[in-house]
Scaffold this motif. Structure first.
Motif, PDB file in Angstrom:
ATOM      1  N   PRO A 125       0.805  -1.231   0.000  1.00  0.00           N
ATOM      2  CA  PRO A 125       0.000   0.000   0.000  1.00  0.00           C
ATOM      3  C   PRO A 125       0.832   1.272   0.000  1.00  0.00           C
ATOM      4  O   PRO A 125       0.348   2.320  -0.435  1.00  0.00           O
ATOM      5  CB  PRO A 125      -0.834  -0.129   1.279  1.00  0.00           C
ATOM      6  CG  PRO A 125      -0.050  -1.042   2.159  1.00  0.00           C
ATOM      7  CD  PRO A 125       0.627  -2.009   1.234  1.00  0.00           C
ATOM      8  N   LEU A 126       2.068   1.216   0.489  1.00  0.00           N
ATOM      9  CA  LEU A 126       2.908   2.409   0.490  1.00  0.00           C
ATOM     10  C   LEU A 126       3.472   2.717  -0.888  1.00  0.00           C
ATOM     11  O   LEU A 126       4.109   3.751  -1.077  1.00  0.00           O
ATOM     12  CB  LEU A 126       4.054   2.246   1.497  1.00  0.00           C
ATOM     13  CG  LEU A 126       3.640   2.233   2.969  1.00  0.00           C
ATOM     14  CD1 LEU A 126       4.859   2.106   3.866  1.00  0.00           C
ATOM     15  CD2 LEU A 126       2.844   3.477   3.331  1.00  0.00           C
ATOM     16  N   TYR A 127       3.278   1.814  -1.864  1.00  0.00           N
ATOM     17  CA  TYR A 127       3.695   2.094  -3.228  1.00  0.00           C
ATOM     18  C   TYR A 127       2.680   2.966  -3.963  1.00  0.00           C
ATOM     19  O   TYR A 127       2.958   3.440  -5.058  1.00  0.00           O
ATOM     20  CB  TYR A 127       3.883   0.790  -4.008  1.00  0.00           C
ATOM     21  CG  TYR A 127       5.155   0.044  -3.674  1.00  0.00           C
ATOM     22  CD1 TYR A 127       6.057   0.547  -2.750  1.00  0.00           C
ATOM     23  CD2 TYR A 127       5.445  -1.163  -4.283  1.00  0.00           C
ATOM     24  CE1 TYR A 127       7.213  -0.134  -2.441  1.00  0.00           C
ATOM     25  CE2 TYR A 127       6.611  -1.859  -3.980  1.00  0.00           C
ATOM     26  CZ  TYR A 127       7.489  -1.332  -3.057  1.00  0.00           C
ATOM     27  OH  TYR A 127       8.637  -2.006  -2.757  1.00  0.00           O
ATOM     28  N   ARG A 128       1.500   3.125  -3.372  1.00  0.00           N
ATOM     29  CA  ARG A 128       0.494   3.956  -4.018  1.00  0.00           C
ATOM     30  C   ARG A 128       0.828   5.427  -3.823  1.00  0.00           C
ATOM     31  O   ARG A 128       1.230   5.845  -2.742  1.00  0.00           O
ATOM     32  CB  ARG A 128      -0.887   3.671  -3.431  1.00  0.00           C
ATOM     33  CG  ARG A 128      -1.386   2.260  -3.694  1.00  0.00           C
ATOM     34  CD  ARG A 128      -2.664   2.013  -2.925  1.00  0.00           C
ATOM     35  NE  ARG A 128      -3.170   0.665  -3.166  1.00  0.00           N
ATOM     36  CZ  ARG A 128      -3.831  -0.053  -2.267  1.00  0.00           C
ATOM     37  NH1 ARG A 128      -4.055   0.450  -1.072  1.00  0.00           N
ATOM     38  NH2 ARG A 128      -4.253  -1.262  -2.558  1.00  0.00           N
ATOM     39  N   ARG A 129       0.617   6.182  -4.863  1.00  0.00           N
ATOM     40  CA  ARG A 129       0.866   7.615  -4.740  1.00  0.00           C
ATOM     41  C   ARG A 129      -0.138   8.244  -3.790  1.00  0.00           C
ATOM     42  O   ARG A 129       0.216   9.097  -2.975  1.00  0.00           O
ATOM     43  CB  ARG A 129       0.770   8.272  -6.112  1.00  0.00           C
ATOM     44  CG  ARG A 129       1.052   9.767  -6.066  1.00  0.00           C
ATOM     45  CD  ARG A 129       1.048  10.370  -7.451  1.00  0.00           C
ATOM     46  NE  ARG A 129       1.426  11.766  -7.417  1.00  0.00           N
ATOM     47  CZ  ARG A 129       1.534  12.526  -8.492  1.00  0.00           C
ATOM     48  NH1 ARG A 129       1.292  12.015  -9.677  1.00  0.00           N
ATOM     49  NH2 ARG A 129       1.887  13.785  -8.398  1.00  0.00           N
ATOM     50  N   SER A 145      -0.345   3.032   5.969  1.00  0.00           N
ATOM     51  CA  SER A 145      -0.990   3.667   4.816  1.00  0.00           C
ATOM     52  C   SER A 145      -2.405   4.125   5.150  1.00  0.00           C
ATOM     53  O   SER A 145      -2.835   5.204   4.728  1.00  0.00           O
ATOM     54  CB  SER A 145      -1.010   2.700   3.633  1.00  0.00           C
ATOM     55  OG  SER A 145      -1.856   1.595   3.894  1.00  0.00           O
ATOM     56  N   VAL A 146      -3.125   3.310   5.917  1.00  0.00           N
ATOM     57  CA  VAL A 146      -4.485   3.706   6.304  1.00  0.00           C
ATOM     58  C   VAL A 146      -4.446   4.930   7.211  1.00  0.00           C
ATOM     59  O   VAL A 146      -5.275   5.837   7.093  1.00  0.00           O
ATOM     60  CB  VAL A 146      -5.203   2.527   6.987  1.00  0.00           C
ATOM     61  CG1 VAL A 146      -6.543   2.971   7.554  1.00  0.00           C
ATOM     62  CG2 VAL A 146      -5.410   1.389   6.003  1.00  0.00           C
ATOM     63  N   HIS A 147      -3.460   4.984   8.110  1.00  0.00           N
ATOM     64  CA  HIS A 147      -3.336   6.144   8.990  1.00  0.00           C
ATOM     65  C   HIS A 147      -2.981   7.401   8.201  1.00  0.00           C
ATOM     66  O   HIS A 147      -3.482   8.488   8.496  1.00  0.00           O
ATOM     67  CB  HIS A 147      -2.272   5.876  10.053  1.00  0.00           C
ATOM     68  CG  HIS A 147      -2.749   4.953  11.129  1.00  0.00           C
ATOM     69  ND1 HIS A 147      -1.925   4.449  12.102  1.00  0.00           N
ATOM     70  CD2 HIS A 147      -3.971   4.433  11.382  1.00  0.00           C
ATOM     71  CE1 HIS A 147      -2.621   3.670  12.910  1.00  0.00           C
ATOM     72  NE2 HIS A 147      -3.863   3.644  12.486  1.00  0.00           N
ATOM     73  N   ILE A 148      -2.107   7.251   7.217  1.00  0.00           N
ATOM     74  CA  ILE A 148      -1.738   8.409   6.397  1.00  0.00           C
ATOM     75  C   ILE A 148      -2.963   8.943   5.661  1.00  0.00           C
ATOM     76  O   ILE A 148      -3.214  10.148   5.619  1.00  0.00           O
ATOM     77  CB  ILE A 148      -0.631   8.032   5.400  1.00  0.00           C
ATOM     78  CG1 ILE A 148       0.678   7.745   6.144  1.00  0.00           C
ATOM     79  CG2 ILE A 148      -0.410   9.150   4.388  1.00  0.00           C
ATOM     80  CD1 ILE A 148       1.791   7.245   5.251  1.00  0.00           C
TER      81      ILE A 148
END
Length: 399
Positions: A112-116, A280-283
């Motif tokens: 998920p951290l690869y998503r922009r 990623s969900v927290h971001i």
């Protein structure tokens, strides 16, 4: 100061979608979304072709190539269903995608951290639930067509159960293609729901943990997610044992496959992608701009350590050195993002208790404060000093 994207894959800040783990090849693009196909698909097709070639010469297997081709076509159609769901989500919801990789089970859930633009917990749940629901509905529709074309008493529920209990999943003849399609759609949905890495169920389960334990910190949510995955693994072992008893002397027992899945899931609970899902969900939830999938940026002045950017012409580097340096930079950038989020959570918690501490000071003086209250005041004081210093530095730079 220049800004950089939190979730970009490029250490310098620009986003360049890359196939996950360099284990896929590009297929093109649909509506601006890059499509990749995993090399595991070609390996699976090669193995399947070899098996068919070895056994098609045996008695009763003359139509095996045609049956296999039908099953593979149906399986590919299931991929198309998943891809269509993700395209619809991309256009009509907040589940935006820059690239999609097709694996053996269909659409893969990349890191998920690869998503922009990070997905919220709701977006992850929608992507998983809608994809699985679509496969289940298509399977039920295929079963209904099979019952209408192959049986006379389709209104009798016992006939439906009898057809489903037929061994071979309908693969014994091409005429049972709709029954085969029903089973393959359901198997594809079940496999995607099982929370192994790159499966849709993994991101959905992580999102459920974040939603249900919203007040917990990152470490507690990560522990809960790991315990939940381990619980699913143990349940799979129990099902494997029950299947071992039920299978009896069948030619192809199912329990080894279930046991292998349970072991793989248990081992995967130590992988770092679980922390990436939580982060990623927290971001996405902490940044309202990111939640609406606009450009997500953090300025270097908001982080503990600035990102150094080389000036002038970059020296040439060999590919493996370049990959190693980029990997280190990415780790540093993600570490800074997580530290910034953790600091924001701590400051929010301190602010919630600050009024109570000030009330104690006004009523009883500083003598009425506990050691924890004094530590809170010290943290708040340091945070205020840091913010004032950052503000003063910003005004100096603007002049």
């Amino acid at each position: 100061m220049p800004a950089f994207d939190v979730d970009s894959q490029s250490p310098g800040g620009s986003f360049e979608p890359q196939p996950a783990d360099n284990w896929s090849m590009p297929l093109g693009a649909i509506a601006g979304i890059r499509l990749y196909i995993s090399y595991s698909v070609f390996i699976a097709l090669a193995v399947l072709t070899g098996l068919v070639a070895m056994v098609q010469g045996r008695e009763g297997n003359s139509d095996l190539p045609l049956v296999t081709l039908t099953a593979v076509t149906i399986w590919f159609f299931g991929w198309g269903v998943q891809l269509l769901v993700h395209l619809c989500l991309h256009y009509w919801t907040d589940a935006k995608s820059e690239s999609i990789t097709i694996g053996v089970l269909g659409v893969e859930a990349a890191n998920p951290l690869y998503r922009r633009y990070p997905w919220t917990a709701v977006a992850n749940l929608m992507a998983a639930c809608f994809s699985l629901t679509a496969l289940v509905i298509f399977g039920a529709a295929c079963l209904a067509v099979h019952m209408l074309t192959r049986t006379d008493g389709y209104a009798d529920a016992t006939l439906w159960l009898r057809e489903l209990a037929t061994p071979g999943l309908g693969l014994d003849a091409v005429a049972n293609c709709y029954l085969t399609a029903a089973w393959l759609f359901w198997i594809q949905a079940a496999c995607q729901a099982y929370p192994l890495p790159k499966n849709l169920g993994r991101g959905a389960l992580a999102s459920v943990v974040v939603l249900l334990a919203a007040d917990a910190d990152d470490s507690l949510q990560l522990r809960l997610l790991r315990r939940l995955l381990q619980f699913v693994s143990l349940i799979t072992v129990v099902i494997a044992m029950a299947t071992l008893i039920a299978d009896g002397d069948v030619n192809l027992p199912r329990w080894p496959i279930l046991l292998l899945l349970a072991v793989a899931l248990w081992v995967s609970t130590r992988k770092s992608d679980l922390h990436d899902w939580i982060t990623s969900v927290h971001i996405a939830g902490a940044d309202p701009i990111s939640a609406h999938f606009d450009v997500t940026e953090l300025r270097e002045s908001d982080l503990d350590a600035p990102v150094t950017r080389p000036s002038g012409v970059k020296p040439k580097r060999t590919p493996w050195i370049s990959e190693m340096i980029d990997s280190v930079r990415m780790r540093q950038k993600r570490k800074r993002v997580r530290a910034a989020m953790r600091r924001e959570h701590e400051e929010a918690s301190d602010a919630a208790r600050l009024d109570q501490v000030l009330q104690i000071v006004s009523e009883h003086g500083t003598e009425g404060l506990s050691a924890e209250d004094r530590a809170l005041l010290m943290r708040v004081s340091k945070n205020l000093q840091r913010h004032r210093q950052s503000h003063a530095d910003g005004e100096t730079d603007s002049r």
